[in-house]
Scaffold this motif. Structure first.
Motif, PDB file in Angstrom:
ATOM      1  N   LEU A   1       0.825  -1.197   0.000  1.00 48.90           N
ATOM      2  CA  LEU A   1       0.000   0.000   0.000  1.00 48.90           C
ATOM      3  C   LEU A   1       0.865   1.255   0.000  1.00 48.90           C
ATOM      4  O   LEU A   1       0.533   2.258  -0.660  1.00 48.90           O
ATOM      5  N   PHE A   2       1.970   1.212   0.725  1.00 50.28           N
ATOM      6  CA  PHE A   2       2.849   2.382   0.766  1.00 50.28           C
ATOM      7  C   PHE A   2       3.457   2.651  -0.611  1.00 50.28           C
ATOM      8  O   PHE A   2       3.525   3.800  -1.059  1.00 50.28           O
ATOM      9  N   VAL A   3       3.891   1.587  -1.277  1.00 53.18           N
ATOM     10  CA  VAL A   3       4.445   1.745  -2.630  1.00 53.18           C
ATOM     11  C   VAL A   3       3.402   2.343  -3.571  1.00 53.18           C
ATOM     12  O   VAL A   3       3.667   3.306  -4.302  1.00 53.18           O
ATOM     13  N   LEU A   4       2.190   1.773  -3.540  1.00 47.43           N
ATOM     14  CA  LEU A   4       1.121   2.294  -4.400  1.00 47.43           C
ATOM     15  C   LEU A   4       0.745   3.716  -4.003  1.00 47.43           C
ATOM     16  O   LEU A   4       0.396   4.532  -4.865  1.00 47.43           O
ATOM     17  N   GLY A   5       0.810   4.013  -2.714  1.00 44.77           N
ATOM     18  CA  GLY A   5       0.500   5.368  -2.254  1.00 44.77           C
ATOM     19  C   GLY A   5       1.498   6.387  -2.784  1.00 44.77           C
ATOM     20  O   GLY A   5       1.116   7.472  -3.228  1.00 44.77           O
ATOM     21  N   VAL A   6       2.783   6.039  -2.739  1.00 40.93           N
ATOM     22  CA  VAL A   6       3.819   6.944  -3.257  1.00 40.93           C
ATOM     23  C   VAL A   6       3.636   7.170  -4.753  1.00 40.93           C
ATOM     24  O   VAL A   6       3.699   8.308  -5.246  1.00 40.93           O
ATOM     25  N   LEU A   7       3.385   6.097  -5.489  1.00 44.22           N
ATOM     26  CA  LEU A   7       3.155   6.234  -6.929  1.00 44.22           C
ATOM     27  C   LEU A   7       1.882   7.029  -7.197  1.00 44.22           C
ATOM     28  O   LEU A   7       1.824   7.847  -8.125  1.00 44.22           O
ATOM     29  N   ALA A   8       0.853   6.812  -6.381  1.00 44.40           N
ATOM     30  CA  ALA A   8      -0.426   7.500  -6.578  1.00 44.40           C
ATOM     31  C   ALA A   8      -0.299   9.002  -6.363  1.00 44.40           C
ATOM     32  O   ALA A   8      -0.834   9.795  -7.158  1.00 44.40           O
ATOM     33  N   VAL A   9       0.396   9.422  -5.311  1.00 42.57           N
ATOM     34  CA  VAL A   9       0.538  10.864  -5.077  1.00 42.57           C
ATOM     35  C   VAL A   9       1.427  11.498  -6.139  1.00 42.57           C
ATOM     36  O   VAL A   9       1.260  12.683  -6.479  1.00 42.57           O
ATOM     37  N   THR A  10       2.351  10.727  -6.691  1.00 38.70           N
ATOM     38  CA  THR A  10       3.177  11.248  -7.786  1.00 38.70           C
ATOM     39  C   THR A  10       2.322  11.507  -9.020  1.00 38.70           C
ATOM     40  O   THR A  10       2.460  12.544  -9.683  1.00 38.70           O
ATOM     41  N   VAL A  11       1.419  10.567  -9.319  1.00 37.62           N
ATOM     42  CA  VAL A  11       0.493  10.773 -10.436  1.00 37.62           C
ATOM     43  C   VAL A  11      -0.371  12.008 -10.186  1.00 37.62           C
ATOM     44  O   VAL A  11      -0.533  12.864 -11.063  1.00 37.62           O
ATOM     45  N   GLY A  12      -0.926  12.122  -8.968  1.00 38.04           N
ATOM     46  CA  GLY A  12      -1.763  13.267  -8.637  1.00 38.04           C
ATOM     47  C   GLY A  12      -1.009  14.584  -8.719  1.00 38.04           C
ATOM     48  O   GLY A  12      -1.533  15.591  -9.208  1.00 38.04           O
ATOM     49  N   MET A  13       0.227  14.598  -8.232  1.00 35.88           N
ATOM     50  CA  MET A  13       1.044  15.806  -8.291  1.00 35.88           C
ATOM     51  C   MET A  13       1.299  16.223  -9.737  1.00 35.88           C
ATOM     52  O   MET A  13       1.230  17.412 -10.077  1.00 35.88           O
ATOM     53  N   LEU A  14       1.560  15.258 -10.601  1.00 37.26           N
ATOM     54  CA  LEU A  14       1.801  15.576 -12.013  1.00 37.26           C
ATOM     55  C   LEU A  14       0.534  16.073 -12.697  1.00 37.26           C
ATOM     56  O   LEU A  14       0.591  16.944 -13.571  1.00 37.26           O
ATOM     57  N   LEU A  15      -0.616  15.532 -12.318  1.00 34.61           N
ATOM     58  CA  LEU A  15      -1.878  16.033 -12.872  1.00 34.61           C
ATOM     59  C   LEU A  15      -2.094  17.500 -12.491  1.00 34.61           C
ATOM     60  O   LEU A  15      -2.485  18.323 -13.334  1.00 34.61           O
ATOM     61  N   TYR A  16      -1.815  17.829 -11.251  1.00 34.21           N
ATOM     62  CA  TYR A  16      -1.935  19.226 -10.833  1.00 34.21           C
ATOM     63  C   TYR A  16      -0.854  20.100 -11.464  1.00 34.21           C
ATOM     64  O   TYR A  16      -1.074  21.294 -11.722  1.00 34.21           O
ATOM     65  N   ALA A  17       0.315  19.513 -11.706  1.00 35.44           N
ATOM     66  CA  ALA A  17       1.375  20.263 -12.391  1.00 35.44           C
ATOM     67  C   ALA A  17       0.945  20.624 -13.809  1.00 35.44           C
ATOM     68  O   ALA A  17       1.222  21.727 -14.291  1.00 35.44           O
ATOM     69  N   VAL A  18       0.260  19.705 -14.477  1.00 37.78           N
ATOM     70  CA  VAL A  18      -0.278  19.998 -15.809  1.00 37.78           C
ATOM     71  C   VAL A  18      -1.224  21.195 -15.742  1.00 37.78           C
ATOM     72  O   VAL A  18      -1.167  22.108 -16.579  1.00 37.78           O
ATOM     73  N   ALA A  19      -2.090  21.207 -14.727  1.00 43.49           N
ATOM     74  CA  ALA A  19      -3.004  22.342 -14.552  1.00 43.49           C
ATOM     75  C   ALA A  19      -2.229  23.630 -14.326  1.00 43.49           C
ATOM     76  O   ALA A  19      -2.545  24.681 -14.910  1.00 43.49           O
ATOM     77  N   GLY A  20      -1.205  23.571 -13.479  1.00 43.37           N
ATOM     78  CA  GLY A  20      -0.426  24.766 -13.184  1.00 43.37           C
ATOM     79  C   GLY A  20       0.305  25.317 -14.390  1.00 43.37           C
ATOM     80  O   GLY A  20       0.382  26.539 -14.593  1.00 43.37           O
TER      81      GLY A  20
END
Length: 265
Positions: free
Chosen positions: A146-165
């Motif tokens: 779960l921790f591994v998937l969590g780290v990958l998941a927040v990275t995906v989310g951060m990049l999605l918001y970076a696209v918006a920015g």
């Protein structure tokens, strides 16, 4: 390239240090996590206890563990889009262009450092909340996955918001773009319920999107742990991290070319 990666590692540590230094904000986020999970768990317990006739059958134990995981990820995300918008609109970007460090990589690494601290703090909060409420959590062997998937998941989310920015190069105000991405996270990511409850055509569509890589795969791993599902989830998440990184790089180069050509946004 090696120098850029070294600088990014330093920025990651700086971001982590800033998040830990703001421990009062972090504690407030953890308390909000407890509050929202107390409310949502009561809601799903009520739904599971009194199912409506003809309603879709919920997994045994309800969806509390699923929502616990998705909210864990959502509340860990950084506001990197706001940083990009402020720097681009205010002209604060220009001084960074004179420095030898790659601004985009530095900013993302620093944001990720703070995100990892929040992810760890909220993860501990989730475990304590499960213990205090007497709810059965995932098997202990599942937590590293779960921790591994969590780290990958927040990275995906951060990049999605970076696209918006980065859209601030063209839109100036990124709120509409950010809201569209956020609502797609809720819908296609399955923030409050797994996308497996959707109609088959919508489920297949959602699974192939970055929004599912952001929320769904980690949530369903908490709900129904599976080695095969972990590998599938990690594959989707890594794929979208690569694709979104390339998209961010393309937007950065196009936006920077626009600034250099027109002298501003």
């Amino acid at each position: 390239m090696r120098r850029d990666l070294t600088a990014a590692a330093v920025a990651l540590r700086v971001g982590a240090g800033q998040a830990m230094a703001g421990w009062t904000v972090l504690a407030g986020r953890c308390l909000f996590y407890v509050l929202i999970m107390t409310v949502l768990s009561a809601l799903w317990d009520k739904v599971a206890a009194e199912p409506a006739r003809g309603a879709i059958a919920l997994p045994a134990g309800g969806l509390v563990l699923y929502v616990l995981a998705t909210e864990w990820i959502t509340l860990s995300l950084p506001a990197v889009h706001m940083r990009f918008e402020d720097d681009i609109r205010s002209g604060g970007l220009e001084p960074h262009l004179l420095r030898p460090k790659f601004y985009l990589l530095q900013s993302l690494a620093q944001s990720l450092g703070g995100t990892l601290v929040r992810l760890a703090a909220l993860g501990v909060t989730a475990v304590v909340w499960l213990a205090v409420t007497g709810r059965q959590g995932p098997p202990a062997a599942t937590y590293p996955y779960l921790f591994v998937l969590g780290v990958l998941a927040v990275t995906v989310g951060m990049l999605l918001y970076a696209v918006a920015g980065l859209c601030a190069f063209w839109t100036r105000r990124i709120l509409p773009v950010q809201l569209v991405i956020q609502k797609l996270m809720f819908l296609l990511g399955g923030l409050f319920a797994p996308i497996t409850l959707y109609p088959d055509w919508l489920r297949k569509l959602a699974e192939a999107t970055p929004f599912a890589a952001h929320l769904y795969w980690a949530g369903v791993q908490a709900l129904a742990p599976s080695g095969a599902m972990f590998l599938t989830a990690a594959a989707w998440q890594v794929l979208w991290i690569v694709l979104l990184s390339l998209l961010c790089l393309a937007l950065w180069r196009a936006g920077l070319a626009k600034v250099l050509r027109e002298g501003g946004v």
